[in-house]
Design an enzyme around this catalytic site. Structure first.
Site, PDB file in Angstrom:
ATOM      1  N   ALA A 168       0.764  -1.255   0.040  1.00  0.00           N
ATOM      2  CA  ALA A 168       0.038  -0.124   0.033  1.00  0.00           C
ATOM      3  C   ALA A 168       0.730   1.265  -0.038  1.00  0.00           C
ATOM      4  O   ALA A 168       1.926   1.322   0.827  1.00  0.00           O
ATOM      5  CB  ALA A 168      -0.935   0.017   1.222  1.00  0.00           C
ATOM      6  N   ASP A 169       0.318   2.478  -0.769  1.00  0.00           N
ATOM      7  CA  ASP A 169       1.129   3.419  -0.731  1.00  0.00           C
ATOM      8  C   ASP A 169       0.410   4.434   0.224  1.00  0.00           C
ATOM      9  O   ASP A 169       1.012   5.530   0.822  1.00  0.00           O
ATOM     10  CB  ASP A 169       1.143   4.062  -2.259  1.00  0.00           C
ATOM     11  CG  ASP A 169       2.255   3.470  -2.981  1.00  0.00           C
ATOM     12  OD1 ASP A 169       3.491   4.032  -3.009  1.00  0.00           O
ATOM     13  OD2 ASP A 169       2.204   2.490  -3.406  1.00  0.00           O
TER      14      ASP A 169
END
Length: 411
Positions: free
Chosen positions: A279-280
């Site tokens: 995930a960013d």
């Protein structure tokens, strides 16, 4: 891993050295890019020579440290001319602007934003440049060390959780998993996030095999036997980077195209039981920004009843943004989508073609009409409804009876 994404020589507090691996040249060429200034950090992040939310935060923070040490020890350097070093308040003003500039290199990645906010707080409380340098050095070292320790925790948390779920479901055989982009040693300080879970699952599988072979444990139990990494167009982080890491670790794996996920699930000789993605940015309700193609993977997993997990440290969680609708999604240069960049090989025998210096030659090949319009988002948003669990260093978070994540304890 034989390759480190970030080489940080911290042996001399007053004179650190930072190099980052140019991941655009992998898997055939190993080349490190020195980082001396914030401009260098911006460049390698923006160009995706370094990528992965944790690694971006680390490199960004290190670029601030190297610039601060450069202007302190070499006040006549080009970058020092940006500052009024005789006045600390003026220096802080310029540094704050430089930090804002650095953030614009990858606005979607919350880790970078969080790190720069912390650096701004350190800057605000520092009495002079020397004090700021010392505090910043301590912060960066702690950031790197904590990232590695947390990756190990996430790996073990995720592996144990999946095995427990499969055992409760009565599954006792070999299984496979899916992953997208690159979330391993090359995207972090080491071990990885989603790929870290896969590494822990493989360690568990090897341990169970050893026990069975020695006659110590003949009971059938679930064990991971295969990984299907997605190629991850258009930058091919899955084929260039994740495949490299899996091959190096000797984890059984088969690379698949992004468009073949559903058919691979339907026809796989080994049942696919889970997908692990990085995930960013994860917002308050669990909506997740990650590499383009993640949403597609989540939708397909939902269709086939496959568990879909997001793996990220709690520093990736945005405790301000309520839903994914408010996440800024970076769009890449359309021209990047019209070409494929790679190392030139001999089509007859697969050997690398070298230049006069003995280095592999890289090149670009056009794959689309130059006149065609292109939409090239770097990320997509996966709604929390499609996510079965969020794996962090604090444990695995699942949804309540109302189908909502409760992530408040991580804020």
């Amino acid at each position: 891993m034989s390759l480190e994404a970030i080489v940080f020589d911290r042996s001399e507090l007053e004179n650190v050295s930072v190099k980052v691996l140019d991941q655009l040249l992998l898997p055939y060429t190993t080349k490190y890019v020195p980082i001396h200034t914030i401009d260098d950090g911006y460049s390698v992040i923006k160009s995706m020579q370094v990528r992965g939310a944790p690694a971006i935060a680390i490199v960004g923070s290190l670029s601030v440290l190297t610039e601060v040490q450069l202007i302190k020890h070499n006040p006549t350097s080009d970058v020092a001319t940006l500052y009024s070093l005789v006045n600390w308040e003026s220096t802080k003003t310029v540094l704050n602007k430089r930090l804002d500039f650095l953030l614009s290199s990858r606005p979607t990645a919350v880790n970078l934003s969080n790190s720069l906010v912390e650096i701004k707080n350190i800057l605000k409380s520092s009495s002079d440049l020397k004090a700021f340098d010392g505090s910043l050095y301590n912060y960066v070292c702690e950031l790197i060390d904590e990232d590695l320790a947390n990756n190990m925790k996430m790996g073990d948390n995720g592996a144990k959780y999946l095995i427990d779920v499969l055992q409760k479901d009565g599954f006792k055989d070999e299984f496979a998993v899916l992953t997208i982009c690159n979330t391993g040693s090359l995207a972090t300080s080491g071990y990885g996030t989603a790929l870290g879970v896969i590494r822990s699952l493989w360690k568990d599988s090897l341990a169970k095999t050893d026990k069975a072979d020695s006659g110590l444990d003949n009971e059938k139990c679930p064990r991971m036997g295969h990984v299907f990494p997605l190629e991850t167009r258009p930058y091919n982080q899955g084929s260039r980077l994740t495949a490299y890491e899996l091959v190096y670790d000797k984890i059984p794996s088969t690379l698949i195209t992004d468009s073949s996920i559903a058919y691979r699930i339907r026809t796989s000789p080994i049942p696919i039981k889970a997908a692990f993605v990085g995930a960013d940015r994860i917002v308050r309700n669990g909506d997740t920004a990650n590499k383009i193609g993640t949403l597609q993977l989540a939708v397909i997993c939902k269709q086939f009843g496959i568990k879909f997990f997001v793996v990220a440290p709690k520093t990736t969680i945005d405790n301000v943004t309520e839903t994914g609708d408010d996440i800024i999604v970076e769009e890449r240069n359309p021209e990047e989508f019209k070409v494929v960049t790679g190392t030139v090989i001999n089509p007859e025998n697969g050997s690398l073609i070298l230049n006069e210096s003995g280095e592999p030659i890289t090149g670009k090949v056009g794959i689309a009409p130059l006149e065609i319009n292109v939409w090239n988002p770097a990320f997509d948003i996966t709604p929390h409804e499609l996510i079965d669990g969020i794996i962090t260093e604090e444990g695995v978070f699942t949804k309540n009876s109302s189908g909502e994540f409760q992530l408040e304890s991580l804020f």
